[in-house]
Design a protein around this motif. Structure first.
Motif: not given
Length: 856
Positions: A220-232
């Motif tokens: 489901d490409s509506n859902k994104l998972y992103v890791l940043t230097n301020f967290g997940f």
């Protein structure tokens, strides 16, 4: 009669140049394509420089892309059997650097790429060619990207440069990491029309947001998972809103994020590598971090760290303990000495700072993590770790260096059921990387769709096809076992410099480089495949058999005694033996130092270029070399940089150095030259009667010129040249005594550059090539009417049409021959083959060495 003949000659010269004026006008104003009749092949050695950016096609394991620190980029479509430059043969050598790539599952030929400094590219042929998106909103650097698997027109480009491990580190003082130069921070760019328009999303977390990974849910490409230097963070609406997720995590501070998806089982998992945290605990250190997984889209996380931590008190290796204290010191912001005094007891369970994570796409229980103790701030000896049971137990998967080869601390590792001994096979770096000394660091960690794992260890690309049990270098082919003759696969990242074909041995020529010593071509390349060129390293890492046996690895040129083809000389310009004159009397089998310091005040930690070591044929004990005051080389091909610009600012002995006792002692001999002369290059004429010196501009901005010494370098006199010439980069005297000069600068006017020649010892000159910046001119030893010119970048013509040009009719007509070369703006050497008029050799500052074959 003489006057009439002279007039006819002058008219011929003027008419001859006029015939070419249209061609040169075209060269100065528009890109000209190279003639493919002359094809260049990069002959290696492979890699020989560092890379932290290997990109593997997610749907075709044969397709990979490498970005190197020397500015070049390569692609392979056969899993590394061979590599091809991604750059335009007739463009600039750093235009296409594949920093990050992604491809469409619906159309694997279509992909996107983050390039160098705010450039985004697309491909429609699986990466064989790339087209830049012209209206990307910024020219600053970005670090993450993702292409929507359901809609190939939707892309996400994340700000930051987390993966520039050499320059981005975390600590208690800077928990979100240091910043990288010329980099955009604070958001993700999104496009839904393949780059025509862009909007900012995720721009409300922090202006310092560094985006590490962007994963789009394949279900489901509506859902994104992103890791940043301020967290997940996650989004359920394509990035319109975001939620921080950290349930089950010790803290929300990750270093890498990966996913696993089995479509048949509808099994989707996320894996998170944590930033290692350190905390004082009495006289020792407490460690937190490790690997976590989520089976519910990041809502909750469970640890799979298992026994990833190891007992540092059982490690006897000095280097590992030293790196440990440096790591702890950086984390707390203290010195290593202070930290060691405060925490003298080594911890019984600790982890280094791991920064890479890879998950086997065929088995989610097989997971790898690695660190980079050379560029990141971390420690060994457990550097590249693997679990095959979902994190219950971990072992050291890649084991290089004498620590592992000699089974140091074997009793301890046996208690962990860790395999013993080394398990990595190298090419020419075997002795230096796998025989002695500390780890050279794991600089990347990637895995393809078949579960084959890749890493870059030191300056070598490796593959494991057995789940990390063994590792094999993927850069070079050995012609036969134990020969140490290597055929490169085309992905050289070597700082190539001087060439010398005057060996007296057909097909066995010499190549000088920085960081990887001196090479000679061999005659057994056909054992690898028909037409291959093999190389052997005759001075460098191959000979470093003990910890004390440090060989010269950086020398910009190699010279041969004109009276003895078995006697070689090099002048290393940095690293081991910097500033010493090294000599071999057995054609490179053994080397010794003639003079420790031929130059005064030489700083071995700096970079100082030494050129044109020439030897008098009348007396081999008389020799000269030059230290130019300024250079237009390497990264700075279009403007002058002070020679020794890295930690060498106190050096003043520029100019010509002369020895009359075979190099044992030296004196500076600039009599007749300008103050602090910028002597780029020197050469004897064919009778060894005169020495000619090519001078560029100096510190004082005085003009350069051509100088001649009729007394073997004791004094110099100026040769009259056309007034418009400000700098001369190279001088060549052919077998007929005709003098050729290559003129110009990267920021010179057009009329200040070009190639001139004189058939009357400099009384009059004829211009035969008209470009503002000419690096080199060479005349074929087989046919003096065949002339080659190396054109360097020029700002005044927007740096177009650099590269190699050859004339077969004495300079009347020219053909551009760059086909197969990826960095023609950084060429450092060219030679005609002394036996075959259709074979040519070249070197490049960032792509090693190449062989050219002309098919008529």
């Amino acid at each position: 009669m003489k006057k009439t003949f002279l007039l006819i000659a002058v008219l011929f010269q003027i008419i001859g140049f006029a015939q070419n004026s249209t061609y040169f006008k075209t060269l100065q104003t528009e890109k000209v394509k190279s003639d493919p009749k002359l094809k260049w092949t990069v002959i290696g050695p492979g890699t020989s420089g560092y890379s932290e950016d290997l990109n593997i096609h997610p749907y075709d394991s044969n397709v990979m892309f490498l970005s190197y620190d020397m500015g070049n980029g390569y692609g392979t479509w056969n899993k590394g059997d061979s590599w091809t430059t991604l750059n335009d043969f007739d463009g600039l050598g750093s235009e296409i650097k594949p920093f990050r790539t992604d491809f469409s599952p619906k159309n694997p030929d279509y992909g996107i790429m983050i390039g160098n400094v705010g450039t985004i590219f697309t491909t429609h042929n699986r990466g064989r060619s790339w087209e830049e998106i012209e209206n990307f909103p910024t020219k600053k650097k970005f670090g993450a990207l993702a292409l929507d698997p359901k809609d190939e027109k939707t892309w996400y480009i994340g700000t930051g440069q987390h993966w520039k491990i050499k320059g981005v580190h975390r600590s208690l003082k800077e928990p979100n990491g240091t910043k990288y130069r010329n980099t955009e921070y604070g958001y993700i760019y999104k496009t839904t029309d393949a780059g025509k328009t862009w909007t900012k999303i995720m721009d409300n977390i922090s202006k310092d947001l560094d985006v590490l990974r962007i994963i789009i849910d394949p279900r489901d490409s509506n859902k994104l998972y992103v890791l940043t230097n301020f967290g997940f963070y996650t989004s359920k609406d394509k990035g319109l809103s975001w939620q921080e997720k950290k349930t089950g995590l010790p803290y929300n501070d990750g270093r890498d994020l990966q996913s696993y998806y089995n479509k048949t089982k509808n099994d989707f998992r996320l894996f998170l590598l944590m930033q290692t945290h350190y905390e004082g605990a009495g006289k020792s250190i407490k460690t937190e971090g490790g690997v976590y997984k989520s089976l519910d889209n990041g809502e909750k996380w469970t640890s799979m760290t298992g026994n990833l931590a190891f007992d540092m008190s059982k490690i006897t290796d000095y280097s590992s303990k030293s790196f440990y204290y440096k790591t702890i010191a950086y984390w707390f912001g203290n010195s290593a000495k202070e930290v060691q005094a405060q925490y003298p007891e080594l911890p019984t369970a600790t982890m280094p700072v791991y920064n890479r994570l890879a998950v086997n796409p065929l088995n989610p229980d097989i997971v790898y993590v690695s660190n980079n103790l050379k560029h990141d701030i971390s420690f060994g000896p457990a550097e590249l770790m693997k679990t095959e049971d979902g994190g219950k137990s971990w072992i050291v998967s890649a084991r290089a260096g004498d620590y592992w080869k000699k089974n140091v601390d074997k009793a301890y590792w046996d208690t962990r059921n860790n395999p013993s001994g080394g398990n990595m096979s190298f090419s020419h770096l075997e002795a230096a990387a796998n025989t002695y000394g500390s780890s050279k660091a794991y600089r990347d960690l990637q895995i393809n769709g078949k579960g084959e794992v890749f890493t870059v260890y030191d300056q070598q690309l490796f593959i494991s096809v057995d789940n990390g049990t063994t590792w094999q270098q993927r850069d070079d082919i050995e012609t036969s076992p134990g020969s140490n003759h290597w055929v490169g696969r085309g992905n050289s990242n070597l700082p190539g410099f001087g060439l010398n074909v005057k060996t007296g041995m057909k097909g066995q020529y010499l190549f000088a480089s920085e960081e990887h010593g001196i090479w000679r071509t061999t005659t057994d390349g056909d054992k690898a495949y028909k037409g291959a060129v093999a190389l052997e390293q005759i001075e460098g890492q191959t000979q470093e058999l003990t910890e004390k046996d440090h060989r010269a690895t950086s020398a910009p040129e190699i010279s041969i005694d004109p009276n003895d083809a078995n006697t070689y000389y090099i002048l290393p310009n940095r690293q081991n033996h910097a500033g010493a004159l090294r000599k071999s009397t057995d054609a490179g089998k053994t080397w010794f130092t003639v003079s420790e310091k031929p130059m005064v005040k030489f700083n071995p930690n700096g970079v100082l270029f030494l050129f044109s070591h020439i030897i008098d044929k009348k007396d081999s004990n008389r020799m000269l070399f030059t230290v130019p005051s300024h250079i237009q080389r390497g990264w700075h091909t279009s403007h002058w940089m002070p020679n020794g610009y890295l930690r060498m600012t106190d050096f003043t002995d520029f100019g010509i150095h002369l020895s009359t006792d075979g190099g044992k002692t030296w004196k500076i001999n600039n009599t007749g030259l300008p103050d602090r002369p910028n002597v780029n290059q020197m050469t004897y004429d064919n009778n060894y009667k005169n020495i000619f010196a090519a001078l560029g501009r100096s510190f004082e901005k005085s003009v350069g010129g051509l100088y001649r010494s009729p007394n073997d370098g004791e004094s110099w006199e100026k040769v009259k040249i056309p007034n418009e010439i400000k700098s001369i980069n190279f001088v060549e005297v052919d077998k007929n005594g005709i003098i050729y000069i290559a003129c110009g600068e990267g920021q010179a006017a057009i009329n200040e550059g070009g190639v001139y020649r004189s058939a009357n010892e400099g009384k009059t000159w004829e211009k035969i090539f008209d470009m503002p910046h000419i690096k080199m001119v060479k005349v074929s030893p087989l046919n003096s009417k065949t002339i080659a010119v190396v054109v360097a970048p020029s700002k005044v013509i927007k740096e177009i049409n650099s590269g190699i040009y050859i004339s077969n009719d004495n300079g009347q007509n020219w053909t551009k021959y760059n086909y197969g070369l990826g960095q023609v703006d950084k060429m450092t050497g060219f030679e005609f083959d002394p036996y075959d008029e259709n074979t040519f050799w070249s070197s490049c500052h960032g792509s090693g060495f190449a062989k050219g074959i002309l098919t008529k």
